[in-house]
Design an enzyme around this catalytic site. Structure first.
Site, PDB file in Angstrom:
ATOM      1  N   ASP A  94      -5.364   2.729  -3.349  1.00 58.13           N
ATOM      2  CA  ASP A  94      -3.991   3.249  -3.003  1.00 58.13           C
ATOM      3  C   ASP A  94      -3.787   4.363  -4.410  1.00 58.13           C
ATOM      4  OD1 ASP A  94      -3.094   1.506  -1.304  1.00 58.13           O
ATOM      5  OD2 ASP A  94      -2.520  -0.136  -2.354  1.00 58.13           O
TER       6      ASP A  94
ATOM      7  N   LYS B  25       0.762  -1.281  -0.021  1.00 53.92           N
ATOM      8  CA  LYS B  25       0.096  -0.058  -0.130  1.00 53.92           C
ATOM      9  C   LYS B  25       0.846   1.148   0.055  1.00 53.92           C
ATOM     10  CE  LYS B  25      -3.743  -2.608   2.140  1.00 53.92           C
ATOM     11  NZ  LYS B  25      -4.375  -2.818   0.942  1.00 53.92           N
ATOM     12  N   GLY B  26       1.959   1.177   0.964  1.00 53.28           N
ATOM     13  CA  GLY B  26       2.788   2.324   0.836  1.00 53.28           C
ATOM     14  C   GLY B  26       3.404   2.754  -0.433  1.00 53.28           C
TER      15      GLY B  26
ATOM     16  N   GLU C 233       0.600  -1.326   6.992  1.00 50.71           N
ATOM     17  CA  GLU C 233       1.198  -2.584   7.045  1.00 50.71           C
ATOM     18  C   GLU C 233       2.676  -2.584   7.411  1.00 50.71           C
ATOM     19  OE1 GLU C 233      -0.723  -4.091   2.702  1.00 50.71           O
ATOM     20  OE2 GLU C 233       0.788  -2.703   2.529  1.00 50.71           O
TER      21      GLU C 233
HETATM   22  O1  RIB Z   1      -4.023  -2.042  -1.613  1.00 53.91           O
HETATM   23  C1  RIB Z   1      -3.252  -3.018  -2.493  1.00 53.91           C
HETATM   24  C2  RIB Z   1      -1.992  -3.705  -1.935  1.00 53.91           C
HETATM   25  O2  RIB Z   1      -2.284  -4.340  -0.878  1.00 53.91           O
HETATM   26  C3  RIB Z   1      -1.286  -4.761  -2.747  1.00 53.91           C
HETATM   27  O3  RIB Z   1      -0.518  -4.117  -3.861  1.00 53.91           O
HETATM   28  C4  RIB Z   1      -0.843  -5.688  -1.936  1.00 53.91           C
HETATM   29  O4  RIB Z   1       0.648  -5.636  -1.863  1.00 53.91           O
HETATM   30  C5  RIB Z   1      -1.134  -5.214  -0.374  1.00 53.91           C
HETATM   31  O5  RIB Z   1      -0.387  -4.479   0.131  1.00 53.91           O
END
Ligand code: RIB
Length: 306
Positions: A251, A39-40, A138
């Site tokens: 994201d 996500k980051g 995360e």
């Molecule tokens: O938000 C999608 C993301 O969530 C993916 O790229 C995966 O790696 C998880 O982190």
């Protein structure tokens, strides 16, 4: 004007499936993509592709994925000075996308679990130059709290994307955030309230405002976005698109919102642009492979001020 993303990176292993296997069953998936995710990292890549200066504070492992992740950041123009290495596995995410474009994601945090408050301190001079700190969940919660406190101490606005949903997130420790951007599920989990109707969403968002967070932005998928700062509120409709893969759409939204907001300071404009950008991303397969650059996005939506 730069953005600091203090967060995760993963390697996405995306299988396109026709159905989930039953226990003990082996099934064949028609397609597979390997790509950079997390996500980051996704949010950082979007902001960078749209033209922001981005510094990424994250940790990769010492495996074969690490070098590729760092190269990917660099190729997208991201400052990798604070991408640190850790013994062990990089973060990985096996992802399953069905024919209705719904996804299921497993995350193995790996090196992301080692990102610490000390890593933020080590990057302090660079982060202090930034106009926004962007966070997700995360990485360890203590690191998230340290980043929120850093933003407050140095007068840098903070955006928290409370994803993936973390039941043990202590709202009191993120109350100084300028923006919190949950989806409906995360909003419900954070507040313990239902999120079925517009009134439900309004009431649940009010809980986060009452804690002290300045703006609550709730992403509602194909239903659009809700924003409130306690005095004003608005539901923004989503544009209709043919979705192929919604992985990383949240994201995409946050990366684009961050870019436009840092540039303009205009929340409504930023939300409109982010909605269009996220909608565009779901029309393509993959996570970062689905993110347009500024030129591609402008060609489709010339009215958006990037
Ligand atoms: O938000 C999608 C993301 O969530 C993916 O790229 C995966 O790696 C998880 O982190």
């Amino acid at each position: 004007m730069s953005i600091a993303v203090i967060g995760s990176n993963m390697v996405d292993l995306i299988s396109y499936i026709t159905r989930m296997p039953e226990e003990g069953e082996t099934i064949e998936a028609p397609d597979f993509r390997l790509g950079c995710g997390g996500k980051g990292a996704n949010q950082a890549i979007v902001a960078a592709r749209l033209g922001s200066e981005v510094v990424m504070v994250t940790r990769v492992g010492d495996d074969l994925f690490a070098e590729n992740t760092i190269r990917n950041f660099a190729e997208n123009g991201i400052d990798t000075t604070h991408v640190l290495r850790t013994e062990g596995s990089s973060g990985v995410a096996p992802i399953f996308v069905d024919q209705q474009s719904h996804n299921s994601i497993i995350i193995v945090k790996g090196a992301n679990n080692q990102l610490s408050a000390d890593d933020i301190e080590a990057a302090a001079d660079r982060i202090k130059e930034c106009k926004l700190i962007v966070l997700q969940l995360e990485i360890p919660l203590e690191t998230v709290y340290a980043a929120v406190a850093f933003g407050k101490e140095h007068g840098i606005p903070v955006l928290l994307n409370p994803a993936p949903a973390a039941p043990d997130l202590v709202l009191d420790r993120v109350k100084s955030c300028d923006f919190i951007v949950p989806n409906e599920t995360e909003l419900s989990l954070l507040t313990g309230m239902p999120v079925e109707s517009e009134d439900d969403i309004r009431n649940a968002a009010a809980v986060l405002l009452n804690v002290g967070i300045k703006n609550v932005i709730v992403t509602l998928g194909s239903r659009g976005v809700y924003w409130t700062d306690g005095e004003r509120e608005e539901f923004f409709a989503a544009t209709k698109v043919q979705a192929r893969d919604t992985t990383g759409a949240g994201d995409a939204f946050i990366g684009c919102f961050s870019h436009v907001w840092v540039k303009t300071g205009d929340i409504a404009k930023s939300l409109e642009a982010a909605g269009l950008y996220a909608g565009d991303s779901v029309t393509r397969l993959g996570t970062q492979t689905s993110y347009a650059n500024a030129q591609e996005f402008k060609a489709k939506y010339p009215e958006v001020d990037l």
